[in-house]
Design an enzyme around this catalytic site. Structure first.
Site, PDB file in Angstrom:
ATOM      1  N   LYS A   1       0.838  -1.211   0.000  1.00  9.19           N
ATOM      2  CA  LYS A   1       0.000   0.000   0.000  1.00  9.19           C
ATOM      3  C   LYS A   1       0.871   1.258   0.000  1.00  9.19           C
ATOM      4  CE  LYS A   1      -3.410  -2.733   0.047  1.00  9.19           C
ATOM      5  NZ  LYS A   1      -4.513  -3.129   0.877  1.00  9.19           N
TER       6      LYS A   1
HETATM    7  C1  LIG Z   1      -5.612  -4.079   1.276  1.00 12.21           C
HETATM    8  C2  LIG Z   1      -7.017  -3.674   1.484  1.00 12.21           C
HETATM    9  C3  LIG Z   1      -7.738  -4.017   2.651  1.00 12.21           C
HETATM   10  C4  LIG Z   1      -7.268  -5.017   3.659  1.00 12.21           C
HETATM   11  O1  LIG Z   1      -6.112  -4.751   4.290  1.00 12.21           O
HETATM   12  P1  LIG Z   1      -5.131  -5.924   4.789  1.00 12.21           P
HETATM   13  O2  LIG Z   1      -4.090  -5.165   5.516  1.00 12.21           O
HETATM   14  O3  LIG Z   1      -4.614  -6.618   3.572  1.00 12.21           O
HETATM   15  O4  LIG Z   1      -5.919  -6.825   5.669  1.00 12.21           O
HETATM   16  C5  LIG Z   1      -9.015  -3.502   2.803  1.00 12.21           C
HETATM   17  N1  LIG Z   1      -9.568  -2.717   1.873  1.00 12.21           N
HETATM   18  C6  LIG Z   1      -8.934  -2.381   0.737  1.00 12.21           C
HETATM   19  C7  LIG Z   1      -9.628  -1.497  -0.245  1.00 12.21           C
HETATM   20  C8  LIG Z   1      -7.652  -2.868   0.490  1.00 12.21           C
HETATM   21  O5  LIG Z   1      -7.044  -2.562  -0.654  1.00 12.21           O
END
Ligand SMILES: *Cc1c(COP(=O)(O)O)cnc(C)c1O
Length: 437
Positions: A205
């Protein structure tokens, strides 16, 4: 050196011409950026033997809340856990409905099922790729407890009509900021507009800390409920009488809290340590991403068939992070050239591109699967009506592969390299007729 114009006039790489992208991309696409500062911070935690403590985490939370501009930040082991906690804290209970865009990662909506609630999928807008307020409004019922808004691929969702809809009906709004850390909606930071924000800080991210998540809010009720839900070791922080009673604190047999959710949300302090370092540099790195991506799209302005996925200038809104950067495609301007063929030609030019984004969630297999042994699909077992969205019911999400495609996610502002990717797109658009033949 080949100029953009020269490049456009050469034959397509797909038909044996030279590639538009020939330079070494260097570190322009690399992510996350990890320096000795991250390494040292993680080593410090390792050497202190405090991976499971909370001192580094509490510092991270204080810094994050200050950066976000909220009263509270509660770190979690991942974004999924933060979203589940946000739902419970927002009051989502058995039989309730949560409205969520179909175009997102599963974790935006599926935690509702673990709470005995169900997900009602809504459509997105073609230009923003975010929840369509009108589609959300059509799906509100007396059972709607929360609306999840996703700032998709960095784009700030249209919050004003969604907040108006929610406030009028006593519905809570959960912002999923996993794609858009630091983005702005009419000057307001994403995650501070709804009743609660939740986001991933997984390593891919825009704000990367390995694995982790944050819940942010100004509402003490929501914050303390999230503690009660999944942070048993922190029940000592509870101040609200009703929540204290639920925690079992004060009763002689309860020496420490037992999490009401039966889940454990604590983040590993190695991730908190990295998160602190990443946060410190984030505004500068995000600014460089914005500069690079805006430079890319500015040059493509007016190219037939393609549109930037970013808010209009002077709207006071700004992309955050540009995670999973997308472009929009208008086939009619290229004589109906299918997007898959356009992407094939782009990839041949050295600019890897593919149609689509996430798979629309309303068509996924869990529409039928019985997770908890109810003798029927869990989405139905948790609901008082058939909440499933059949094929054809969310047309924009379902058409995603026809009008949306992945573009390079530039982390560094290096115009001479970005120019080659611009040239690749302009070249393929200019040769669209040849591709159709
Ligand atoms: C990555 C993501 C999540 C979940 O996060 P994790 O840390 O992978 O559990 C939730 N919502 C969106 C839109 C994401 O891209």
């Amino acid at each position: 050196m080949t100029t953009i114009t020269e490049s456009i006039n050469q034959p397509l790489a797909l038909t044996g011409g030279p590639k538009a992208v020939t330079r070494d991309p260097q570190d322009i696409l690399d992510w996350p950026i990890v320096t000795p500062e991250d390494e040292q911070a993680v080593l410090d935690v390792l050497r202190a033997g405090s991976m499971s403590g909370t001192d580094v985490t509490r510092r991270f939370e204080a810094e994050f809340a200050a950066w976000e501009g909220t009263a509270f930040a509660l770190a979690h082991c991942n974004g999924t856990a933060a979203i589940q906690a946000a739902m419970w804290a927002a009051g989502v209970r058995r039989g309730d409905e949560v409205i969520c865009p179909s175009m997102t990662y599963w974790a935006s909506g599926l935690p509702a099922l673990t709470l005995g609630a169900t997900v009602v999928w809504a459509d997105i807008q073609r230009d923003t790729l975010c929840l369509d307020p009108a589609s959300a409004a059509e799906r509100v019922t007396g059972r709607t407890k929360a609306i999840v808004v996703v700032h998709y691929a960095g784009y700030p969702a249209d919050m004003d009509p969604i907040m108006a809809l929610a406030e009028a009906r006593g519905i809570k709004v959960i912002e999923d900021v996993s794609h858009a850390h630091g983005g702005l909606y009419h000057g307001r930071k994403l995650g501070t507009i709804g009743h609660v924000g939740a986001m991933s800080i997984m390593s891919g991210k825009a704000l990367p800390a390995g694995e982790g998540g944050l819940l942010v809010t100004d509402d003490r009720q929501i914050y303390e409920r999230a503690i009660l839900w999944g942070h048993y070791a922190r029940h000592g922080d509870l101040t609200i009488t009703e929540l204290l009673a639920m925690s079992g604190l004060g009763r002689p047999q309860a020496a420490s809290g037992v999490p009401i959710g039966g889940v454990k949300g604590r983040i590993n302090q190695l991730a908190s340590a990295m998160g602190r370092v990443q946060l410190k540099h984030y505004d500068r790195r995000n600014a460089e991403i914005c500069k690079a991506m805006n430079y890319f799209w500015d040059q493509l302005d007016g190219t037939p068939g393609v549109r930037a996925h970013r808010p209009p200038r002077d709207s006071g809104s700004a992309m955050g992070g540009w995670y999973t950067a997308r472009g929009l495609y208008v086939a009619e301007e290229l004589g109906g050239l299918p997007l898959a063929r356009f992407c094939e030609a782009l990839t041949a030019e050295g600019c890897p591109a593919g149609p689509g984004a996430n798979m629309p969630l309303h068509l996924q297999a869990f529409n039928e699967v019985d997770i908890y042994g109810d003798g029927q699909a869990t989405v139905l077992a948790n609901a008082t009506r058939d909440v499933r969205a059949p094929a054809g019911s969310l047309p924009v999400s379902e058409a995603i592969n026809d009008f949306c495609f992945g573009v390079p996610w530039f982390k560094r502002y290096r115009p001479e390299i970005i120019d080659e990717y611009v040239a690749a797109i302009k070249k393929v658009a200019a040769h669209a007729d040849a591709l159709k033949a």
